[in-house]
Write a protein that holds these residues in place. Structure first.
Motif, mmCIF file in Angstrom:
data_model
loop_
_atom_site.group_PDB
_atom_site.id
_atom_site.type_symbol
_atom_site.label_atom_id
_atom_site.label_comp_id
_atom_site.label_asym_id
_atom_site.label_seq_id
_atom_site.Cartn_x
_atom_site.Cartn_y
_atom_site.Cartn_z
ATOM 1 N N GLY A 1 20.635 -26.556 1.862
ATOM 2 C CA GLY A 1 19.467 -27.442 1.896
ATOM 3 C C GLY A 1 19.350 -28.331 0.666
ATOM 4 O O GLY A 1 18.256 -28.794 0.330
ATOM 5 N N TYR A 2 20.466 -28.597 -0.014
ATOM 6 C CA TYR A 2 20.449 -29.516 -1.161
ATOM 7 C C TYR A 2 20.967 -30.881 -0.710
ATOM 8 O O TYR A 2 21.817 -30.962 0.172
ATOM 9 N N GLN A 3 20.476 -31.944 -1.365
ATOM 10 C CA GLN A 3 20.964 -33.295 -1.035
ATOM 11 C C GLN A 3 22.080 -33.664 -1.993
ATOM 12 O O GLN A 3 21.840 -33.807 -3.192
ATOM 13 N N LEU A 4 23.268 -33.837 -1.446
ATOM 14 C CA LEU A 4 24.434 -34.097 -2.301
ATOM 15 C C LEU A 4 24.653 -35.595 -2.486
ATOM 16 O O LEU A 4 24.535 -36.368 -1.552
ATOM 17 N N ARG A 5 24.952 -35.968 -3.735
ATOM 18 C CA ARG A 5 25.316 -37.356 -4.024
ATOM 19 C C ARG A 5 26.555 -37.358 -4.910
ATOM 20 O O ARG A 5 26.640 -36.586 -5.868
#
Ligand code: SAM
Length: 333
Positions: free
Chosen positions: A187-191
């Motif tokens: 549930g983490y937003q990866l960039r």
């Protein structure tokens, strides 16, 4: 809170997002950032005190229209007064968004206190979820601490939790799909961030860096990506939905797809210098005025003047480009 001035430049951009470096020190030694032995750290007496940091943040918010404050470094978690600085920033104006860019070492211990102090979000830097690769890139065997810090941030409600990764050729550039799969499951937003010419060792090389096109190609070998519908605004990341969404992945392509025209950022270094761009070669000293007893108004005016000199673009692609003297760790990434 009404403010009488804005941090505008000659190209019509207005800075409302303040990045505050709280220290140039770090407990990792990422190979693309600093050498194994570390750097000559800023002298203690040149680093702003907690009161000085809070005063400049207050001037930014109350007099100059700052609406977002992000604490960074170096590693901001090594700064003893961090929780107090966050709390005092939140008290200046609770509607101003506060966030932290961190390597998450020790975050497990303080995530709750940071959330209680009013911190809204964290961005955690993590380039690999393989222990050996993490150790090789950061020169420290601390992957478990980072994962624990991330989980604690999520539990404490410091979300959306964003994870920033730099891909290095031959080290972790084969791990983009695995990082994305993991981030989506957690549930983490990866960039992904393109490697920039901001290393202390000055070994960055345009031919060696992994470009946004390559990052997307690697991801597209495993996922279906589509440009996200939501407007990008001044956000550095170009967002893509993954396999139809709702999960997204971001690419921050500062080098190959610069977004300077929409920049709304200004930086304050740990020693009290305003930088109007990561790649600026000039900075404006607020610390001396602060310590000489200047009024809020005089300091605000100096800050306004510092922004007028902001260049249209960072110019990495210009043959005359010169890397700034300060490395990323001393500017505040
Ligand atoms: N220590 C904190 C952290 O790890 O997030 C904050 C400071 S660190 C300098 C901020 C971000 O800059 C990290 O995501 C790091 O990977 C990135 N960074 C450092 N040097 C870089 C470079 N030369 N090019 C691109 N990103 C870099």
């Amino acid at each position: 809170m009404p403010h009488t001035r804005t941090l505008s430049d000659r190209y019509g951009r207005v800075a409302t997002d303040l990045r505050v470096s709280l220290t140039d020190r770090c407990n990792l030694r990422c190979s693309y950032c600093m050498p194994p032995e570390g750097l000559d750290w800023l002298p203690d007496d040149s680093v702003l005190t907690d009161d000085e940091v809070v005063r400049l943040v207050r001037i930014g918010i109350e007099l100059l229209g700052i609406r977002e404050v992000r604490f960074t470094g170096g590693e901001p978690l090594v700064r003893r007064g961090l929780v107090d600085i966050v709390r005092r920033t939140h008290e200046i104006d609770p509607s101003v968004e506060t966030s932290l860019t961190t390597n998450a070492l020790g975050l497990a211990r303080v995530a709750g206190a940071l959330a209680d102090a009013g911190l809204d979000r964290v961005n955690v830097s993590l380039d690999s979820i393989r222990r050996d690769t993490f150790h090789a890139i950061t020169r420290r065997d601390r992957l478990d601490d980072v994962l624990a810090g991330l989980a604690a941030a999520r539990e404490a409600g410091l979300g959306p939790v964003k994870v920033n990764a730099v891909l290095m050729r031959g080290q972790n550039d084969d791990q983009a799909p695995e990082l994305l799969r993991w981030a989506m499951a957690e549930g983490y937003q990866l960039r992904f961030i393109e490697q920039m010419p901001l290393d202390a060792q000055h070994v960055w090389n345009r031919e060696e860096m992994v470009t946004a096109d390559e990052i997307l190609e690697r991801l597209e070998s495993a996922f279906e990506l589509r440009p996200a519908a939501e407007p990008r605004g001044s956000a550095p990341a170009e967002l893509f939905t993954v396999d139809g969404g709702p999960a997204t992945v971001g690419v921050i392509a500062s080098v190959t797809r610069p977004f300077c025209g929409d920049c709304d950022r200004v930086r304050l270094t740990a020693d009290g210098q305003v930088r109007n761009c990561l790649f600026a070669r000039e900075e404006s000293d607020l610390r001396t005025a602060l310590r000489a007893g200047a009024s809020d108004d005089v300091i605000a005016e100096r800050w306004v003047v510092a922004m007028r000199g902001k260049r249209a673009g960072h110019g990495i692609d210009d043959p005359s480009f010169l890397q700034p003297d300060r490395p990323m760790s001393a500017i505040g990434g």
